[in-house]
Scaffold this active site. Structure first.
Site, PDB file in Angstrom:
ATOM      1  N   HIS A   1       0.827  -1.209   0.000  1.00 50.07           N
ATOM      2  CA  HIS A   1       0.000   0.000   0.000  1.00 50.07           C
ATOM      3  C   HIS A   1       0.865   1.265   0.000  1.00 50.07           C
ATOM      4  O   HIS A   1       0.649   2.181  -0.798  1.00 50.07           O
ATOM      5  CB  HIS A   1      -0.917  -0.033   1.233  1.00 50.07           C
ATOM      6  CG  HIS A   1      -1.824   1.154   1.381  1.00 50.07           C
ATOM      7  ND1 HIS A   1      -3.142   1.145   0.990  1.00 50.07           N
ATOM      8  CD2 HIS A   1      -1.604   2.392   1.886  1.00 50.07           C
ATOM      9  CE1 HIS A   1      -3.694   2.322   1.249  1.00 50.07           C
ATOM     10  NE2 HIS A   1      -2.780   3.110   1.802  1.00 50.07           N
ATOM     11  N   GLU A   2       1.859   1.304   0.887  1.00 49.54           N
ATOM     12  CA  GLU A   2       2.691   2.518   0.985  1.00 49.54           C
ATOM     13  C   GLU A   2       3.534   2.733  -0.264  1.00 49.54           C
ATOM     14  O   GLU A   2       3.797   3.873  -0.663  1.00 49.54           O
ATOM     15  CB  GLU A   2       3.588   2.459   2.226  1.00 49.54           C
ATOM     16  CG  GLU A   2       2.829   2.482   3.555  1.00 49.54           C
ATOM     17  CD  GLU A   2       1.890   3.670   3.729  1.00 49.54           C
ATOM     18  OE1 GLU A   2       2.195   4.774   3.227  1.00 49.54           O
ATOM     19  OE2 GLU A   2       0.834   3.492   4.360  1.00 49.54           O
TER      20      GLU A   2
HETATM   21  N1  TQI Z   1      -1.415   5.468   6.988  1.00 50.34           N
HETATM   22  C1  TQI Z   1      -2.169   6.260   6.093  1.00 50.34           C
HETATM   23  C2  TQI Z   1      -2.162   5.593   4.695  1.00 50.34           C
HETATM   24  O1  TQI Z   1      -1.089   5.214   4.231  1.00 50.34           O
HETATM   25  C3  TQI Z   1      -1.612   7.666   5.967  1.00 50.34           C
HETATM   26  C4  TQI Z   1      -2.494   8.492   5.106  1.00 50.34           C
HETATM   27  C5  TQI Z   1      -3.695   8.957   5.415  1.00 50.34           C
HETATM   28  C6  TQI Z   1      -2.256   8.877   3.770  1.00 50.34           C
HETATM   29  N2  TQI Z   1      -4.229   9.641   4.360  1.00 50.34           N
HETATM   30  C7  TQI Z   1      -3.368   9.604   3.348  1.00 50.34           C
HETATM   31  C8  TQI Z   1      -1.210   8.680   2.909  1.00 50.34           C
HETATM   32  C9  TQI Z   1      -3.466  10.108   2.059  1.00 50.34           C
HETATM   33  C10 TQI Z   1      -1.310   9.190   1.614  1.00 50.34           C
HETATM   34  C11 TQI Z   1      -2.453   9.899   1.197  1.00 50.34           C
HETATM   35  O2  TQI Z   1      -3.216   5.485   4.110  1.00 50.34           O
HETATM   36  S1  TQI Z   1      -2.098   4.212   7.770  1.00 50.34           S
HETATM   37  C12 TQI Z   1      -3.591   1.297   5.544  1.00 50.34           C
HETATM   38  C13 TQI Z   1      -4.940   0.754   5.215  1.00 50.34           C
HETATM   39  C14 TQI Z   1      -2.258   2.894   6.672  1.00 50.34           C
HETATM   40  C15 TQI Z   1      -3.484   2.389   6.371  1.00 50.34           C
HETATM   41  O3  TQI Z   1      -1.125   3.825   8.743  1.00 50.34           O
HETATM   42  O4  TQI Z   1      -3.377   4.572   8.245  1.00 50.34           O
HETATM   43  C16 TQI Z   1      -2.470   0.710   5.038  1.00 50.34           C
HETATM   44  C17 TQI Z   1      -1.132   2.307   6.161  1.00 50.34           C
HETATM   45  F1  TQI Z   1      -5.213   0.898   3.941  1.00 50.34           F
HETATM   46  F2  TQI Z   1      -4.999  -0.512   5.471  1.00 50.34           F
HETATM   47  F3  TQI Z   1      -5.849   1.341   5.928  1.00 50.34           F
HETATM   48  C18 TQI Z   1      -1.237   1.210   5.336  1.00 50.34           C
HETATM   49 CL1  TQI Z   1      -2.598  -0.691   4.037  1.00 50.34          CL
HETATM   50 ZN    ZN Z   2      -2.975   5.031   2.209  1.00 49.89          ZN
END
Ligand code: TQI
Ligand code: ZN
Ligand code: ZN
Length: 168
Positions: A125-126
């Protein structure tokens, strides 16, 4: 449906071969490094991009680090669950993971820890964010903004592939 960041940033056409490096202080195991390598491979399989590990953190395009709490980029981590990781849009390359999570590198569903988070799912995802993808409205997509706890979701959906192939 996929989305992009405002102004649709991407890695420039002159940079199709990207390097990534791990913060040396994290002293990650080869098993953990292999999870990142597999995660990058999912994206290189559907784009003209390549990802090669570099041993030089400071000059790598993508800099991967585990941090806890405040780590001086204005986006402090929050301990177990909540924010798991964040990545900056291209061509920044910073990819940070919350060192307080109970990261699992095999199968989150097999873990007995309730707060277990599957590392590969988060990494795939990242990396999407690192390459310029925003969130998807399609639940099957890797870029969908939620994942059920204890879940493993690592396969790119058609939606993710269409989004990244629009950019590259
Ligand atoms: N981190 C968020 C994410 O990566 C950070 C974030 C929020 C973000 N809004 C954003 C990044 C907009 C870019 C653009 O989405 S998290 C998931 C999932 C997160 C969440 O730690 O909440 C995953 C990290 F999708 F599962 F909710 C990885 Cl896979
Ligand atoms: Zn994200
Ligand atoms: Zn950070």
């Amino acid at each position: 449906h996929y989305s992009f960041f405002p102004y649709r940033p991407t890695w420039p056409p002159s940079k199709r071969d990207l390097t990534y490096a791990f913060l040396p202080a994290n002293q990650l195991s080869d098993t953990v490094k292999a999870v990142f390598a597999h995660s990058f491979a999912r994206w290189s399989a559907v784009t003209p991009l390549s990802f090669t590990e570099s041993s030089v953190y400071l000059t790598a395009d993508i800099k991967i680090a585990f941090f806890r709490g405040d780590h001086n980029d204005g986006e402090p981590f929050d301990g177990v669950l909540g924010t798991l990781a964040h990545a900056f849009s291209p061509p920044d390359g910073r990819f940070h993971l919350d060192g307080a999570e109970n990261w699992v590198v095999d199968d989150a569903r097999k873990s007995s820890i309730p707060s277990a988070v599957d590392l590969e799912s988060v990494a795939v995802h990242e990396i999407g964010h690192l390459l310029g993808l925003g969130h998807s409205s399609q639940e099957e997509a890797i870029m969908f903004p939620t994942i059920s706890s204890g879940m493993k979701k690592v396969e790119l959906a058609n939606d993710d592939i269409q989004g990244i192939q629009f950019l590259y």
